[in-house]
Design an enzyme around this catalytic site. Structure first.
Site, short mmCIF file in Angstrom:
data_model
loop_
_atom_site.label_atom_id
_atom_site.label_comp_id
_atom_site.label_asym_id
_atom_site.label_seq_id
_atom_site.Cartn_x
_atom_site.Cartn_y
_atom_site.Cartn_z
N LYS A 30 0.84 -1.21 0.00
CA LYS A 30 0.00 0.00 0.00
C LYS A 30 0.87 1.25 0.00
CE LYS A 30 -2.13 -0.70 3.88
NZ LYS A 30 -1.43 -1.92 4.30
N ILE A 32 4.00 1.72 -0.99
CA ILE A 32 4.71 1.95 -2.26
C ILE A 32 3.73 2.42 -3.32
CG2 ILE A 32 6.10 0.89 -4.07
CD1 ILE A 32 7.59 1.34 -1.46
N TYR A 67 12.31 -7.18 14.16
CA TYR A 67 11.85 -8.46 13.62
C TYR A 67 10.35 -8.42 13.35
CZ TYR A 67 15.66 -11.87 13.70
OH TYR A 67 16.78 -12.60 13.41
N ASP A 84 7.39 3.08 6.50
CA ASP A 84 6.72 3.65 5.32
C ASP A 84 6.96 5.15 5.20
OD1 ASP A 84 5.34 1.57 3.82
OD2 ASP A 84 4.21 1.22 5.64
N ASP A 159 -9.55 -5.52 10.37
CA ASP A 159 -8.83 -5.53 11.65
C ASP A 159 -9.60 -4.68 12.66
OD1 ASP A 159 -6.91 -6.96 10.34
OD2 ASP A 159 -5.48 -5.29 10.16
N THR A 202 -10.33 -10.22 -3.73
CA THR A 202 -10.63 -8.81 -3.91
C THR A 202 -12.10 -8.54 -3.66
OG1 THR A 202 -8.84 -8.52 -5.51
CG2 THR A 202 -10.62 -6.91 -5.58
N CYS A 391 26.27 4.30 13.83
CA CYS A 391 25.76 4.32 15.19
C CYS A 391 26.44 3.24 16.04
CB CYS A 391 24.24 4.19 15.20
SG CYS A 391 23.50 4.67 16.78
N HIS A 515 22.94 8.36 11.72
CA HIS A 515 22.33 7.43 10.75
C HIS A 515 22.15 8.17 9.43
CE1 HIS A 515 21.13 4.01 13.38
NE2 HIS A 515 21.06 4.94 14.31
N GLU A 517 21.85 7.13 6.58
CA GLU A 517 20.95 6.45 5.66
C GLU A 517 19.56 7.07 5.64
OE1 GLU A 517 20.86 3.90 9.50
OE2 GLU A 517 22.28 5.13 8.38
#
Length: 551
Positions: A30, A32, A67, A84, A159, A202, A391, A515, A517
């Site tokens: 979703k 992306i 994880y 995201d 959900d 769907t 880090c 960081h 990145e």
């Protein structure tokens, strides 16, 4: 509609909204899909922002296990958020804020705090209107000033955690004109054993969505391949949408190709038409093509980079993977990431590392895997392999130097070994009285002063840099003079904090407490990652030249 005096909700903020929901299963893409749509709208000249709604009870993602949830992404303002948000920053080329992440925990916490303060004037505090108005308020305020706000609802329809958010969206639809709001639903279209694209998942997902009062305007089918015309027609018939509102989002080799795929499908044009923006968009001949040119650029060289971590899950190190990819785009190099499990023995480490052209030791928390990270640092130092420590990787480079170069037996981080005789890494002074774990680290963007005529100065081509941080521990000031006595230099500092280290007599040995990145983009690759790839290429070229001479 005026501002509600009880809830403080102002329905006039924001201009156009695209809500993205998902069905059948989580992890369909979703985010992306939404980010790709936003990239195309930005190419067409619109100011686009995004909001990620996470229905979990955590206030933020800061205390969540990688994880279970992937990496914790850190924003400029120090917000610890869902990964995201990283995709939105990379695709849209803009900096998000903590306000762009709405969680159940954050929402309920604010409502309860207001109730305790008496702000509701004795009224019974309920999901409707108090919680739903708080959800809508947060979305609208994050959208203020933008042309289009993309709102991704985490999880899947059905959900229980998502119900207040979906109810808020239902109310949104009543408050907005039809051309100011759009519902996009992303679902799975699997193949049967006989190779048929199946639409029943769907259909059931849309039925669930409609049962709570939401009718999707657009359906995006995630499938291995493009949806067949017959599949699109069947989905349109049973889900009550026009056939031209059903779009394919097939698997691609690189997520940065998804905007190209959905552009070929015409998703952006359909969105602009439905939102009444088509006449305001730039003509196609004037739209930016920089994204397409970047992500389709030829890469005629390749290198292998060893990523030494403890989470055998790409999502746990997503921003590092992406930053290496961006450096590859910048240098026209295919960067292959080799996973090295930091829990393995040193013998297995050396065997795997031997095939790598460069080594990256990422951040992390806790003792597990730290011995393997230290061994990886040692391997890179002793074998002149280009090295980047991030880090905790920076901190383990300090520990490795203390142990193996200075001979400080048992040297370690006080985080890992509280009884170490040489705590070369110790708790930040302002962390001693900290009790709560969430949101209390040194977080967000901080500036570092860089020493002239150093590797760091060449990497950043500046006398200062600003990068995002997420840590509780730092180099112990009591050991700095000793640590710098034999081959290690702290070339970046923030007041009395050591921020960047390097080894002048090494081809490329660079560690940063930050960081970097998190600030890397396809069109603005992170300088430390670019320099690492360039050093690996130079090292590889030198090795090949020496081999040719020997032949």
């Amino acid at each position: 509609m005026p501002t509600d005096p009880d809830t403080g909700y102002d329905p006039s903020l924001g201009r156009k909204f695209v809500f993205v929901t998902g069905g059948v299963m989580s992890g369909l893409g979703k985010g992306i899909t939404a980010a790709s749509t936003g990239r195309l709208l930005a190419n067409a000249g619109f100011d686009v922002t995004a909001v990620k709604v996470d229905p979990y009870l955590n206030v933020d993602a800061g205390t969540m296990n990688p994880y279970e949830h992937g990496e914790v992404y850190v924003l400029k303002d120090g917000g610890e958020v869902d990964l995201d948000l990283g995709n939105y920053e990379r695709f849209l080329g803009t900096d998000m804020t903590f306000d762009h992440n709405v969680t159940t925990g954050k929402t309920y916490q604010h409502v309860i705090e207001r109730e305790r303060a008496g702000d509701y004037l004795g009224k019974t505090v309920q999901i409707i209107p108090h919680v739903t108005d708080e959800i809508k308020r947060r979305i609208r305020e994050a959208a203020e000033g933008s042309d289009v706000c993309l709102v991704e609802i985490g999880g899947t329809v059905g959900d229980i955690e998502s119900m207040p958010f979906l109810e808020a969206l239902r109310q949104f639809a009543h408050e907005e004109d039809d051309e100011d709001i759009l519902f996009t639903h992303v679902t799975l279209v699997p193949y049967s054993k006989n190779g048929e694209q199946k639409t029943k998942p769907t259909q059931h997902s849309v039925k669930e969505l409609r049962s709570i009062g939401l009718q999707p305007d657009i359906l995006v089918g995630r499938c291995e391949d493009r949806l067949d015309p017959a599949t699109k027609e069947k989905i349109a018939l049973f889900c009550d949408v026009p056939t031209d509102a059903v779009f394919s989002n097939p698997d691609v080799e690189d997520i940065y190709h998804v905007p190209l795929m959905v552009e070929d499908e015409g998703l952006d044009e359909y969105v602009m038409e439905r939102l009444g923006l088509a006449d305001e968009a730039l003509p196609k001949s004037e739209r930016s093509t920089e994204w397409r040119e970047l992500v389709t650029r030829d890469r005629d060289r390749d290198i292998d980079v060893a990523l030494v971590g403890k989470y055998a899950l790409e999502d746990a190190y997503m921003s590092i993977h992406e930053a290496l990819k961006h450096a590859g785009i910048h240098t026209e190099t295919e960067v292959n990431v080799l996973w090295v499990d930091a829990d393995e023995t040193s013998a297995e480490h050396e065997e795997r590392l031997a095939s790598a052209d460069a080594v990256v030791v990422p951040g992390g928390f806790g003792s597990r895997g730290t011995d393997g990270k230290i061994e990886a640092v040692r391997y890179a130092r002793e074998n002149d392999v280009p090295f980047l420590g991030l880090c905790l990787g920076f901190q383990m480079a300090v520990v490795e130097h203390a142990r193996n170069v200075l001979g400080l037996a048992g040297a370690h981080s006080a985080e890992i070994d509280p009884d170490t005789p040489h705590p070369v890494i110790d708790l930040l002074p302002d962390q001693y009285e900290t009790e709560d774990m969430g949101g209390t680290m040194r977080l967000g963007a901080h500036e570092t002063d860089i020493e002239p005529d150093t590797l760091a100065a060449r990497v950043y081509d500046a006398d200062a840099c600003t990068e995002r941080h997420r840590h509780r521990y730092e180099v112990n000031p009591e050991y700095i003079e000793e640590l710098e006595a034999d081959g290690l230099t702290f070339s970046g500092r923030a007041d009395n904090r050591m921020e960047i280290l390097e080894r002048p007599n090494h081809p490329f040995f660079f560690g940063t407490q930050a960081h970097p990145e998190f600030r890397s983009r396809p069109d603005r690759a992170s300088p430390p990652f670019v320099s690492l790839v360039e050093a690996a290429l130079e090292s590889t070229d030198t090795t090949e030249r020496n081999a040719d001479v020997r032949l």
